[in-house]
Design a protein around this motif. Structure first.
Motif, PDB file in Angstrom:
ATOM      1  N   PHE A  89      -5.039  -6.785   0.477  1.00 44.39           N
ATOM      2  CA  PHE A  89      -4.953  -5.476   1.122  1.00 44.39           C
ATOM      3  C   PHE A  89      -5.762  -4.467   0.321  1.00 44.39           C
ATOM      4  N   THR A  90      -6.228  -3.467   1.036  1.00 42.80           N
ATOM      5  CA  THR A  90      -7.007  -2.398   0.427  1.00 42.80           C
ATOM      6  C   THR A  90      -6.466  -1.066   0.946  1.00 42.80           C
ATOM      7  N   VAL A  91      -6.165  -0.181   0.031  1.00 41.92           N
ATOM      8  CA  VAL A  91      -5.744   1.162   0.410  1.00 41.92           C
ATOM      9  C   VAL A  91      -7.020   1.987   0.560  1.00 41.92           C
ATOM     10  N   LYS A  92      -7.382   2.286   1.791  1.00 42.01           N
ATOM     11  CA  LYS A  92      -8.620   3.014   2.076  1.00 42.01           C
ATOM     12  C   LYS A  92      -8.424   4.516   2.059  1.00 42.01           C
ATOM     13  N   GLN A  93      -7.252   4.966   2.457  1.00 44.26           N
ATOM     14  CA  GLN A  93      -7.001   6.401   2.516  1.00 44.26           C
ATOM     15  C   GLN A  93      -5.532   6.645   2.234  1.00 44.26           C
ATOM     16  N   LEU A  94      -5.246   7.612   1.369  1.00 49.88           N
ATOM     17  CA  LEU A  94      -3.877   8.002   1.130  1.00 49.88           C
ATOM     18  C   LEU A  94      -3.810   9.513   0.960  1.00 49.88           C
ATOM     19  N   PRO A  95      -2.645  10.072   1.201  1.00 42.93           N
ATOM     20  CA  PRO A  95      -2.509  11.522   1.123  1.00 42.93           C
ATOM     21  C   PRO A  95      -2.757  12.042  -0.287  1.00 42.93           C
ATOM     22  N   SER A  96      -3.313  13.216  -0.368  1.00 42.30           N
ATOM     23  CA  SER A  96      -3.586  13.854  -1.646  1.00 42.30           C
ATOM     24  C   SER A  96      -2.289  14.045  -2.419  1.00 42.30           C
ATOM     25  N   GLY A  97      -2.320  13.687  -3.692  1.00 50.09           N
ATOM     26  CA  GLY A  97      -1.159  13.868  -4.556  1.00 50.09           C
ATOM     27  C   GLY A  97      -0.187  12.702  -4.551  1.00 50.09           C
ATOM     28  N   TYR A  98      -0.431  11.689  -3.725  1.00 49.48           N
ATOM     29  CA  TYR A  98       0.450  10.526  -3.650  1.00 49.48           C
ATOM     30  C   TYR A  98      -0.203   9.328  -4.319  1.00 49.48           C
ATOM     31  N   ALA A  99       0.640   8.443  -4.845  1.00 46.31           N
ATOM     32  CA  ALA A  99       0.157   7.212  -5.465  1.00 46.31           C
ATOM     33  C   ALA A  99       1.036   6.054  -4.994  1.00 46.31           C
ATOM     34  N   LEU A 100       0.445   4.872  -4.917  1.00 48.76           N
ATOM     35  CA  LEU A 100       1.190   3.681  -4.543  1.00 48.76           C
ATOM     36  C   LEU A 100       2.259   3.419  -5.596  1.00 48.76           C
ATOM     37  N   ALA A 101       3.511   3.252  -5.162  1.00 45.45           N
ATOM     38  CA  ALA A 101       4.620   3.074  -6.096  1.00 45.45           C
ATOM     39  C   ALA A 101       5.307   1.728  -5.931  1.00 45.45           C
ATOM     40  N   GLU A 102       5.383   1.229  -4.695  1.00 47.68           N
ATOM     41  CA  GLU A 102       6.138   0.006  -4.445  1.00 47.68           C
ATOM     42  C   GLU A 102       5.581  -0.712  -3.224  1.00 47.68           C
ATOM     43  N   MET A 103       5.673  -2.044  -3.246  1.00 50.90           N
ATOM     44  CA  MET A 103       5.223  -2.873  -2.137  1.00 50.90           C
ATOM     45  C   MET A 103       6.370  -3.808  -1.760  1.00 50.90           C
ATOM     46  N   GLN A 104       6.546  -4.053  -0.453  1.00 55.80           N
ATOM     47  CA  GLN A 104       7.652  -4.896  -0.013  1.00 55.80           C
ATOM     48  C   GLN A 104       7.212  -5.860   1.082  1.00 55.80           C
ATOM     49  N   TRP A 105       7.810  -7.043   1.082  1.00 52.60           N
ATOM     50  CA  TRP A 105       7.723  -7.986   2.187  1.00 52.60           C
ATOM     51  C   TRP A 105       9.153  -8.205   2.647  1.00 52.60           C
ATOM     52  N   VAL A 106       9.429  -7.934   3.934  1.00 54.87           N
ATOM     53  CA  VAL A 106      10.775  -8.091   4.459  1.00 54.87           C
ATOM     54  C   VAL A 106      10.686  -8.928   5.736  1.00 54.87           C
ATOM     55  N   SER A 107      11.415 -10.044   5.734  1.00 56.73           N
ATOM     56  CA  SER A 107      11.490 -10.898   6.920  1.00 56.73           C
ATOM     57  C   SER A 107      12.946 -11.308   7.097  1.00 56.73           C
ATOM     58  N   GLY A 108      13.195 -12.153   8.086  1.00 54.70           N
ATOM     59  CA  GLY A 108      14.550 -12.631   8.317  1.00 54.70           C
ATOM     60  C   GLY A 108      15.097 -13.445   7.166  1.00 54.70           C
ATOM     61  N   SER A 109      14.226 -14.086   6.400  1.00 55.40           N
ATOM     62  CA  SER A 109      14.704 -14.952   5.320  1.00 55.40           C
ATOM     63  C   SER A 109      14.273 -14.533   3.920  1.00 55.40           C
ATOM     64  N   ASN A 110      13.440 -13.525   3.790  1.00 53.22           N
ATOM     65  CA  ASN A 110      12.977 -13.104   2.465  1.00 53.22           C
ATOM     66  C   ASN A 110      12.853 -11.594   2.371  1.00 53.22           C
ATOM     67  N   LYS A 111      13.177 -11.082   1.189  1.00 52.60           N
ATOM     68  CA  LYS A 111      12.898  -9.679   0.873  1.00 52.60           C
ATOM     69  C   LYS A 111      12.329  -9.679  -0.544  1.00 52.60           C
ATOM     70  N   ILE A 112      11.061  -9.290  -0.638  1.00 47.32           N
ATOM     71  CA  ILE A 112      10.370  -9.242  -1.927  1.00 47.32           C
ATOM     72  C   ILE A 112       9.976  -7.791  -2.166  1.00 47.32           C
ATOM     73  N   VAL A 113      10.407  -7.244  -3.287  1.00 47.33           N
ATOM     74  CA  VAL A 113      10.110  -5.862  -3.648  1.00 47.33           C
ATOM     75  C   VAL A 113       9.437  -5.880  -5.013  1.00 47.33           C
ATOM     76  N   ASN A 114       8.233  -5.333  -5.094  1.00 49.61           N
ATOM     77  CA  ASN A 114       7.508  -5.278  -6.362  1.00 49.61           C
ATOM     78  C   ASN A 114       7.037  -3.860  -6.645  1.00 49.61           C
ATOM     79  N   SER A 115       7.228  -3.436  -7.875  1.00 50.84           N
ATOM     80  CA  SER A 115       6.687  -2.159  -8.334  1.00 50.84           C
ATOM     81  C   SER A 115       5.225  -2.371  -8.708  1.00 50.84           C
ATOM     82  N   ILE A 116       4.543  -1.302  -9.029  1.00 50.93           N
ATOM     83  CA  ILE A 116       3.158  -1.397  -9.496  1.00 50.93           C
ATOM     84  C   ILE A 116       3.106  -2.247 -10.767  1.00 50.93           C
TER      85      ILE A 116
END
Length: 166
Positions: A80-107
């Motif tokens: 994945f590539t973050v092409k545009q994000l709001p001014s003053g914001y930074a990526l903090a967390e990424m998640q994958w959520v499905s019926g059988s898995n929930k994966i949460v990762n910080s930077i």
């Protein structure tokens, strides 16, 4: 002398041709897997005001490209590539959520995975490559990928998209 003028003319035309071909893409030319989404705003936990998505302005648009093309590496992943994000914001967390898995990762988790190759979200050491590694057991799984962005005041914006893991 005419040969030099002719070569200069050809060179100039090539430069102009290349320059015109390097223009910016319009919305109609954006990749099919590009997704622009109005972010979901959430207030810090200690306030009781509801988020008002209608007041989010164009500066708060997030553009993330998810690339699920096959790669010549062992294992399963998407980039994945973050092409545009709001001014003053930074990526903090990424998640994958499905019926059988929930994966949460910080930077920090993602940077560690970028170095050790563990499953989950990863970011390479120089930040050039970002993606999600997953085991064979998750192939074909349908779920939602979410990216949470935070500003210094603790306000969050969330971008999400439903995909099926190849």
């Amino acid at each position: 002398m005419k040969t030099k003028k002719y070569m200069f003319l050809v060179f100039t035309m090539l430069v102009l041709l290349l320059a015109s071909a390097c223009g910016t893409k319009t919305g109609a030319e954006a990749p099919a897997d590009a997704a622009t989404s109005k972010p979901e705003a959430s207030s810090p936990a200690n306030t009781d005001k509801p988020a008002d998505d209608d007041k989010a302005d164009a500066d708060n648009e997030i553009l993330i490209i998810i690339d699920q093309t096959q790669k010549p590496i062992e294992g399963n992943s998407f980039d994945f590539t973050v092409k545009q994000l709001p001014s003053g914001y930074a990526l903090a967390e990424m998640q994958w959520v499905s019926g059988s898995n929930k994966i949460v990762n910080s930077i920090q988790d993602a940077i560690a995975h970028g170095g050790n190759g563990e499953d989950g979200f990863y970011i390479s050491g120089d930040g050039q490559f970002m993606g999600f590694f997953y085991p064979d057991t998750m192939k074909g799984e349908k779920g939602e990928v979410m990216f949470i962005f935070r500003n210094e005041a603790g306000k969050e914006l969330t971008w999400k998209k439903e995909i099926t893991l190849n």
